[in-house]
Design a protein around this motif. Sequence first.
Motif, PDB file in Angstrom:
ATOM      1  N   TRP A  56      41.044  57.764 -17.963  1.00  0.00           N
ATOM      2  CA  TRP A  56      41.836  58.944 -17.905  1.00  0.00           C
ATOM      3  C   TRP A  56      42.713  59.122 -19.305  1.00  0.00           C
ATOM      4  CZ3 TRP A  56      38.864  61.065 -14.648  1.00  0.00           C
ATOM      5  CH2 TRP A  56      38.417  60.296 -13.426  1.00  0.00           C
ATOM      6  N   PRO A  57      43.338  57.939 -19.676  1.00  0.00           N
ATOM      7  CA  PRO A  57      44.035  58.132 -21.041  1.00  0.00           C
ATOM      8  C   PRO A  57      43.115  58.317 -22.120  1.00  0.00           C
ATOM      9  CG  PRO A  57      44.483  55.912 -19.765  1.00  0.00           C
ATOM     10  CD  PRO A  57      43.601  56.783 -19.124  1.00  0.00           C
ATOM     11  N   LEU A  58      41.810  57.788 -21.981  1.00  0.00           N
ATOM     12  CA  LEU A  58      40.801  57.820 -22.845  1.00  0.00           C
ATOM     13  C   LEU A  58      40.454  59.292 -23.123  1.00  0.00           C
ATOM     14  CD1 LEU A  58      38.794  54.575 -22.197  1.00  0.00           C
ATOM     15  CD2 LEU A  58      40.502  54.826 -24.233  1.00  0.00           C
ATOM     16  N   LEU A  59      40.081  59.883 -22.024  1.00  0.00           N
ATOM     17  CA  LEU A  59      39.761  61.464 -22.083  1.00  0.00           C
ATOM     18  C   LEU A  59      40.845  62.213 -22.716  1.00  0.00           C
ATOM     19  CD1 LEU A  59      38.072  61.472 -18.662  1.00  0.00           C
ATOM     20  CD2 LEU A  59      36.769  62.018 -20.713  1.00  0.00           C
ATOM     21  N   PHE A  70      33.897  67.692 -21.873  1.00  0.00           N
ATOM     22  CA  PHE A  70      33.623  66.392 -22.473  1.00  0.00           C
ATOM     23  C   PHE A  70      32.102  65.946 -22.519  1.00  0.00           C
ATOM     24  CE2 PHE A  70      32.841  62.030 -21.617  1.00  0.00           C
ATOM     25  CZ  PHE A  70      33.497  61.420 -22.738  1.00  0.00           C
ATOM     26  N   PHE A  71      31.341  66.445 -21.544  1.00  0.00           N
ATOM     27  CA  PHE A  71      29.771  66.240 -21.743  1.00  0.00           C
ATOM     28  C   PHE A  71      29.078  67.166 -22.674  1.00  0.00           C
ATOM     29  CE2 PHE A  71      29.938  64.433 -17.348  1.00  0.00           C
ATOM     30  CZ  PHE A  71      30.154  63.217 -17.766  1.00  0.00           C
ATOM     31  N   ALA A  72      29.575  68.539 -22.500  1.00  0.00           N
ATOM     32  CA  ALA A  72      29.084  69.381 -23.384  1.00  0.00           C
ATOM     33  C   ALA A  72      29.263  69.263 -24.888  1.00  0.00           C
ATOM     34  CB  ALA A  72      29.437  70.922 -22.897  1.00  0.00           C
ATOM     35  N   ASP A  73      30.458  68.627 -25.362  1.00  0.00           N
ATOM     36  CA  ASP A  73      30.703  68.599 -26.622  1.00  0.00           C
ATOM     37  C   ASP A  73      29.968  67.061 -27.158  1.00  0.00           C
ATOM     38  OD1 ASP A  73      32.498  70.614 -26.539  1.00  0.00           O
ATOM     39  OD2 ASP A  73      34.310  69.331 -26.535  1.00  0.00           O
ATOM     40  N   ASP A  84      28.599  54.985 -25.946  1.00  0.00           N
ATOM     41  CA  ASP A  84      29.764  55.273 -24.962  1.00  0.00           C
ATOM     42  C   ASP A  84      30.614  56.198 -25.669  1.00  0.00           C
ATOM     43  OD1 ASP A  84      31.904  55.103 -23.295  1.00  0.00           O
ATOM     44  OD2 ASP A  84      31.579  53.276 -22.673  1.00  0.00           O
ATOM     45  N   PRO A  85      30.901  57.483 -25.260  1.00  0.00           N
ATOM     46  CA  PRO A  85      31.699  58.441 -25.890  1.00  0.00           C
ATOM     47  C   PRO A  85      33.197  57.891 -25.685  1.00  0.00           C
ATOM     48  CG  PRO A  85      30.686  59.454 -24.220  1.00  0.00           C
ATOM     49  CD  PRO A  85      30.174  58.070 -24.200  1.00  0.00           C
ATOM     50  N   LEU A  86      33.517  56.896 -24.791  1.00  0.00           N
ATOM     51  CA  LEU A  86      34.663  56.565 -24.826  1.00  0.00           C
ATOM     52  C   LEU A  86      35.133  55.192 -25.329  1.00  0.00           C
ATOM     53  CD1 LEU A  86      35.588  57.512 -20.919  1.00  0.00           C
ATOM     54  CD2 LEU A  86      36.189  58.655 -22.962  1.00  0.00           C
ATOM     55  N   TYR A 139      40.758  65.835 -23.367  1.00  0.00           N
ATOM     56  CA  TYR A 139      40.106  66.448 -22.193  1.00  0.00           C
ATOM     57  C   TYR A 139      41.217  66.186 -21.022  1.00  0.00           C
ATOM     58  CZ  TYR A 139      36.113  66.745 -25.040  1.00  0.00           C
ATOM     59  OH  TYR A 139      35.426  66.996 -26.248  1.00  0.00           O
ATOM     60  N   ASP A 140      41.965  67.220 -20.344  1.00  0.00           N
ATOM     61  CA  ASP A 140      43.052  66.974 -19.402  1.00  0.00           C
ATOM     62  C   ASP A 140      42.478  66.461 -17.991  1.00  0.00           C
ATOM     63  OD1 ASP A 140      45.238  67.147 -18.521  1.00  0.00           O
ATOM     64  OD2 ASP A 140      45.543  69.276 -18.322  1.00  0.00           O
TER      65      ASP A 140
END
Length: 397
Positions: A194-197, A219-222, A157-159, A202-203
């Motif tokens: 949203w705060p995690l992004l 975000f997905f691409a990275d 999980d990237p978050l 990532y806005d």
Amino acid sequence: MKPSSVQGTPRILRALSVEYIPRAVQEAVNAASCVDMHTHLYAPAFGKLGLWGIDELVTYHYLEAEFFRFSNMTPERYWQLSKQQQADAIWQALFLDNSPISEATRGVVAVLNAFGLPVNSSDLSEARAFFRAQTYDAHVSDVFGMAGVTSVVMTNDPLDRAEVSAWMNGVDDDPRFRAALRLDRLLREWSDPWPLLAAQGYDADDRGSERSMKAIRRFFADWCERMRPLYMAVSLPDAFQFPEETVRGRVLREAVLPSCREFGLPLALMIGVRRQVNPRIRLAGDAVGKADLRALEKLCADFPENRFLVSVLSRENQHELCVYARKFSNLMPFGCWWFLNNPSIVEEVTRERVEMLGPSFIMQHSDARVLEQVIYKWKNTRRTLSKILPEAYGLAV
Ligand code: RAT
Ligand code: ZN
């Protein structure tokens, strides 16, 4: 999409006469090495995130759920104990005071047996000493060898803060562990991603704006570049609907599905979980509900360029899933998930899938959270397959 687990020997079997089939199947099943397509295991590079050893095995949340059925201890008291004290309490309640005959308790017994450790000892000291003497990296290879598993797919999980810092520090390539990009924090209604992004630059906002969708796709691409995942995945409630005029519905339609197409990744949908019906018992507190699979029908029909790996948690949804797989070749049923991963249900569901889909599905994943669980979970899968497949081939010759 090519199913992985149940392929490989049909021509040989067709040439055999009926009485040799069970033995030939058993040999083929035992010799097959597996790719475990959904686990919660971690490569050594993730440090403490990778769970292993006797205390983790005994405190697996499947066992915690059973512990609270027998013990007078309140969950609040249990959570105050150290991991070792928790394991001692569960060992006493489930293995000494009662018979370990449930699937989860039998699993621990099978692992102890596999390492030649005592299964009837009054405490866990010998097992603890054995696991303390192992180093994780070498132990992973031994365990995978014992289970006949070549590699496993993690849940990434990237978050998740702990994961993010491991990935940012650089994760060495380890062919035994592949990544899966998990979307639960991004897509589940309970979370506030949203705060995690924003913390990662990532806005995105909670209104599902165009700018937000672009940010999520970046975000997905990275993260795809960083993780090189085999698929994206999300677990969804029984109430899941699609299309849905919510931010989640928009993110799914306008960010997740296009990014999956762009990077050639299937999307794994695990449908039917009712999270936290009893929050007092934490991870053990989730339940199941029958889902409306018309949402899946819509996804498969409206997005033929996307591929969907699907597992449904409710026993009542299994037949419908097979019917949809016959309609949509971009749908690949996989595994007998969580509360279904018991021999009697695996047998029933797999038999139904073989009858309706032949070998065009992925029979099982372990869902292991603790490394050594792959030993008993794959042993049980092989035992069930050795029972079902001879019948199927026997009826075909
Ligand atoms: O089977 C499990 O351990 C569950 O707690 C879940 O992790 C489930 O498998 C999931 O991936 O959501
Ligand atoms: Zn899982």
